[in-house]
Design a protein around this motif. Structure first.
Motif, PDB file in Angstrom:
ATOM      1  N   THR A 109      76.280  46.869  51.710  1.00 49.31           N
ATOM      2  CA  THR A 109      77.427  47.760  51.372  1.00 49.31           C
ATOM      3  C   THR A 109      77.111  48.812  52.246  1.00 49.31           C
ATOM      4  O   THR A 109      77.658  50.267  52.907  1.00 49.31           O
ATOM      5  CB  THR A 109      77.869  48.587  50.415  1.00 49.31           C
ATOM      6  OG1 THR A 109      76.902  49.344  49.439  1.00 49.31           O
ATOM      7  CG2 THR A 109      78.019  47.409  49.455  1.00 49.31           C
ATOM      8  N   ASN A 133      75.012  53.810  51.219  1.00 53.55           N
ATOM      9  CA  ASN A 133      76.180  54.064  50.116  1.00 53.55           C
ATOM     10  C   ASN A 133      75.785  55.508  49.868  1.00 53.55           C
ATOM     11  O   ASN A 133      74.406  56.747  50.200  1.00 53.55           O
ATOM     12  CB  ASN A 133      75.951  53.204  49.037  1.00 53.55           C
ATOM     13  CG  ASN A 133      75.101  53.283  48.315  1.00 53.55           C
ATOM     14  OD1 ASN A 133      73.833  53.982  48.967  1.00 53.55           O
ATOM     15  ND2 ASN A 133      74.477  52.422  47.391  1.00 53.55           N
ATOM     16  N   ARG A 182      70.125  48.875  38.770  1.00 52.30           N
ATOM     17  CA  ARG A 182      70.968  47.611  39.552  1.00 52.30           C
ATOM     18  C   ARG A 182      70.806  46.567  38.603  1.00 52.30           C
ATOM     19  O   ARG A 182      71.212  45.648  38.638  1.00 52.30           O
ATOM     20  CB  ARG A 182      71.117  47.882  40.550  1.00 52.30           C
ATOM     21  CG  ARG A 182      71.856  48.926  41.645  1.00 52.30           C
ATOM     22  CD  ARG A 182      72.136  48.789  43.033  1.00 52.30           C
ATOM     23  NE  ARG A 182      72.211  50.142  43.308  1.00 52.30           N
ATOM     24  CZ  ARG A 182      71.675  51.153  43.728  1.00 52.30           C
ATOM     25  NH1 ARG A 182      69.879  50.709  43.842  1.00 52.30           N
ATOM     26  NH2 ARG A 182      72.135  51.820  43.987  1.00 52.30           N
ATOM     27  N   ARG A 217      76.980  50.942  43.861  1.00 54.61           N
ATOM     28  CA  ARG A 217      77.540  49.944  44.968  1.00 54.61           C
ATOM     29  C   ARG A 217      76.169  49.899  45.498  1.00 54.61           C
ATOM     30  O   ARG A 217      75.591  50.772  46.247  1.00 54.61           O
ATOM     31  CB  ARG A 217      78.473  50.368  45.514  1.00 54.61           C
ATOM     32  CG  ARG A 217      79.892  50.144  44.522  1.00 54.61           C
ATOM     33  CD  ARG A 217      79.514  48.817  44.595  1.00 54.61           C
ATOM     34  NE  ARG A 217      81.290  48.639  43.874  1.00 54.61           N
ATOM     35  CZ  ARG A 217      81.660  47.960  42.868  1.00 54.61           C
ATOM     36  NH1 ARG A 217      80.777  47.440  42.524  1.00 54.61           N
ATOM     37  NH2 ARG A 217      82.477  47.483  41.698  1.00 54.61           N
ATOM     38  N   THR A 225      80.523  53.582  39.523  1.00 54.16           N
ATOM     39  CA  THR A 225      80.881  53.106  40.918  1.00 54.16           C
ATOM     40  C   THR A 225      80.394  52.692  42.478  1.00 54.16           C
ATOM     41  O   THR A 225      79.310  52.499  43.230  1.00 54.16           O
ATOM     42  CB  THR A 225      82.127  52.758  41.139  1.00 54.16           C
ATOM     43  OG1 THR A 225      82.701  52.667  39.722  1.00 54.16           O
ATOM     44  CG2 THR A 225      82.832  51.201  41.919  1.00 54.16           C
ATOM     45  N   THR A 226      80.280  54.001  42.738  1.00 56.58           N
ATOM     46  CA  THR A 226      79.065  54.898  43.843  1.00 56.58           C
ATOM     47  C   THR A 226      78.081  54.184  43.536  1.00 56.58           C
ATOM     48  O   THR A 226      77.196  54.247  44.788  1.00 56.58           O
ATOM     49  CB  THR A 226      79.934  56.492  44.246  1.00 56.58           C
ATOM     50  OG1 THR A 226      81.684  56.756  43.862  1.00 56.58           O
ATOM     51  CG2 THR A 226      79.740  56.523  45.274  1.00 56.58           C
ATOM     52  N   ALA A 235      83.238  49.096  50.127  1.00 54.34           N
ATOM     53  CA  ALA A 235      81.772  50.275  49.684  1.00 54.34           C
ATOM     54  C   ALA A 235      82.829  51.281  49.259  1.00 54.34           C
ATOM     55  O   ALA A 235      83.944  52.235  50.225  1.00 54.34           O
ATOM     56  CB  ALA A 235      81.462  49.781  50.581  1.00 54.34           C
ATOM     57  N   SER A 283      71.114  47.838  48.336  1.00 54.79           N
ATOM     58  CA  SER A 283      72.005  48.881  48.808  1.00 54.79           C
ATOM     59  C   SER A 283      72.271  48.404  50.262  1.00 54.79           C
ATOM     60  O   SER A 283      74.037  49.000  50.662  1.00 54.79           O
ATOM     61  CB  SER A 283      71.947  50.375  49.192  1.00 54.79           C
ATOM     62  OG  SER A 283      70.750  50.844  49.501  1.00 54.79           O
TER      63      SER A 283
END
Ligand SMILES: Nc1ncnc2c1ncn2[C@@H]1O[C@H](COP(=O)(O)OP(=O)(O)OP(=O)(O)O)[C@@H](O)[C@H]1O
Ligand SMILES: [Mg+2]
Length: 544
Positions: free
Chosen positions: A191, A194, A212, A544, A540-541, A147, A188
């Motif tokens: 992970t 996040n 998403r 995720r 990406t951050t 993550a 989320s």
């Protein structure tokens, strides 16, 4: 005990060499680690599993380039926290600005980065130098797939919680449908909490949940990678942004003014130069048409501050300086005291304009996207606007309203615009409507100029993008970390215009614009362009 792991690089290298002789595998990670968090720990644990000994090198304080007030923790404290981890065998505080020298000394079998650096269409120069160095010592680069979190976002959570969430929203037919409901078990939760969960407002979280459900990280990254093949032209005024940092001395005994002492200066390539540099991170080939002054042209500085893939064509305004905006800053608080603009903003002399129009007439059709950064300082007349509208295959336009042009520089100067990207004040001036909702203004402008897409940027309220289907995508700001707002609109235009030209879905354009905006407000003025690696990391951050 753990502090014994912190050693000079050469001492560590000697121990590693002994281990290598008996067949052990050496793994190396490098970073700033300012506020060590669970993302770092998982990355380091995954790296350690790739070999027998893990050495971590830490960016020294003087090379931490993450904005004002950073690093939050000194290099000694950052090294100490790393050394306390069981998976870390050795820690060294690096000496250089990149990991290159450390790699040469450590000679790792594997140099390990996080997944946000994997599959970049073109690794940033710093990473490329590290990859080369690993190859030279016989090692390989590898990636962990854990993550991703951001220390910067986490460090800024306190500020973020202070956001004004009562910001007005509009009644509109926005599409935020299809996303899972926001709940502790939502997207989320796999992970953990996040970065987006920590750093985003409620509006942003809602937007991201919906986004998403429609698009994956890979789709966004593939969309960005597809921009590489576009031929782009940027046209507009070159502006040198100059900062003079001063300390107030006191009131002059003879005048009612405060005298200041200059302590340092800084110059940035701004205006269309900055725009071209932003575009150059994403499109493989960028041409720039701009104007320099015949006096004090600063051509050397300008050339030295363009990316290598940006090719300029200068037109010269005789008897004038290259436009320079000089800001006097109050040094301790980085507050602007006043500004002096050095420029001639009358229309270009007709012989220079003719030369430019001939040039544009011949070259415009060759570009996939033509991006106009029109600051209203006399370079782009209605005649130039007409040529651009007639000859460009895809025309993206921003017309700035600023202190010098007093609202005379309107996007309606362009008879046709494919993508209009302007801020809220600019669109209100352009359509002569002070109070209607922004989406209504965007629809009006689309009708007036036949735009296939319009983005209206709204500072801390994010931006709104709409297209021919009449759907408005409202994207809240994706990060609360603001170092300097200046130039954020230009970065937004520069990154989103190629996306619209390439046919990216407009909700994705809005998302990518939000990412560009979030990164741009972390950069002081136009000190550096938006880097694709940072865009990839933030994409990406937050997804995720
Ligand atoms: N205060 C802020 N907080 C968070 N994000 C911001 C803030 N100001 C700007 N941004 C980001 O930057 C984007 C563009 O900024 P803005 O709307 O201020 O452009 P602009 O007025 O054209 O700026 P400029 O002309 O100085 O380049 C916004 O959509 C948002 O993503
Ligand atoms: Mg702007």
């Amino acid at each position: 005990m753990s502090k014994r792991k912190i050693l000079p690089l050469e001492v560590i290298a000697a121990r590693l060499a002994a281990m290598k002789r008996v067949g052990k595998t050496i793994v190396h990670c490098h970073g700033c680690f300012d506020l060590l968090h669970v993302g770092h720990i998982k990355h380091l644990q995954a790296a350690k599993r790739m070999g027998d000994a893990l050495v971590v090198t830490v960016t020294p304080d003087k090379y931490v380039n993450k904005g004002l007030g950073r690093p939050a923790f000194t290099e000694d404290l950052r090294a100490e926290s790393l050394a306390s981890l069981e998976c870390v065998d050795f820690v060294a505080i690096d000496r250089g600005p990149t990991a290159v020298e450390a790699i040469r000394i450590v000679r790792p079998d594997y140099y390990v980065k996080g997944q946000e650096f994997e599959n970049l269409p073109r690794p940033p120069a710093r990473l490329q130098a590290e990859i080369d160095a690993v190859g030279q010592v016989g090692g390989q680069i590898r990636f962990t797939h854990e993550a991703v979190f951001s220390s910067t976002a986490l460090l800024n959570q306190r500020d973020v919680r202070g956001w004004d969430e009562s910001a007005p929203t509009e009644e509109r037919p926005t599409r935020e449908d299809g996303g899972p409901p926001i709940s502790p078990g939502g997207a989320s939760s796999t992970t953990g909490p996040n970065q987006s969960a920590g750093a985003c407002s409620e509006d942003a979280r809602r937007f991201l949940d919906g986004f998403r459900s429609r698009h994956s990280v890979d789709e966004v990254l593939a969309g960005l990678a597809g921009l590489r093949d576009l031929r782009a032209l940027v046209i507009g005024e070159a502006i040198i942004d100059e900062y003079r940092y001063c300390l107030p001395l006191g009131k002059s005994p003879k005048e009612a003014i405060v005298t200041t002492r200059e302590v340092r200066r800084e110059r940035h390539a701004g205006g269309a130069l900055a725009c071209a540099n932003h575009v150059g991170g994403f499109c493989g080939e960028v041409h720039l048409v701009t104007c320099l002054g015949g006096n004090d042209s600063q051509e050397r500085f300008v050339r030295d501050h363009l990316r290598p893939n940006v090719t300029p064509r200068f037109f010269v305004r005789p008897g004038a300086p290259t436009i320079t905006k000089r800001r006097y800053m109050w040094e301790p608080f980085l507050v602007k005291m006043f500004e002096v603009a050095c420029m001639d903003d009358t229309p270009l002399p007709s012989e220079v304009e003719h030369e430019m129009l001939d040039y544009l007439d011949g070259t415009l059709p060759a570009y996939d996207v033509v991006i106009v950064a029109d600051y209203g300082h006399g370079f782009l007349s209605p005649r130039a606007a007409a040529t651009l509208a007639r000859r460009a295959r895809f025309l993206a336009v921003n017309t700035q309203a600023n202190a010098a042009n007093l609202g005379f520089n309107l996007i309606t100067k362009y008879p046709r615009v494919d993508y209009a990207c302007i801020d809220e004040a600019e669109i209100r001036l352009a359509v002569g409507d002070r109070w209607s909702p922004v989406g209504t203004l965007a629809d009006t402008l689309r009708g007036l100029r036949g735009c296939s897409a319009v983005s209206v940027t709204r500072g801390r309220h994010g931006a709104l993008t709409c297209g021919e289907d009449g759907v408005w995508w409202e994207v809240p700001v994706l990060s609360g970390e603001v170092v300097d707002r200046m130039g954020a609109g230009d970065a937004y235009l520069a990154v989103t215009a190629p996306c619209v030209a390439a046919g990216m879905p407009l909700d994705m354009v809005g998302f990518v614009g939000g990412v560009a905006g979030a990164l741009a407000v972390r950069i002081v003025g136009n000190r550096s362009p938006i880097e694709p690696a940072d865009v990839h990391q933030l994409v990406t951050t937050v997804l995720r």
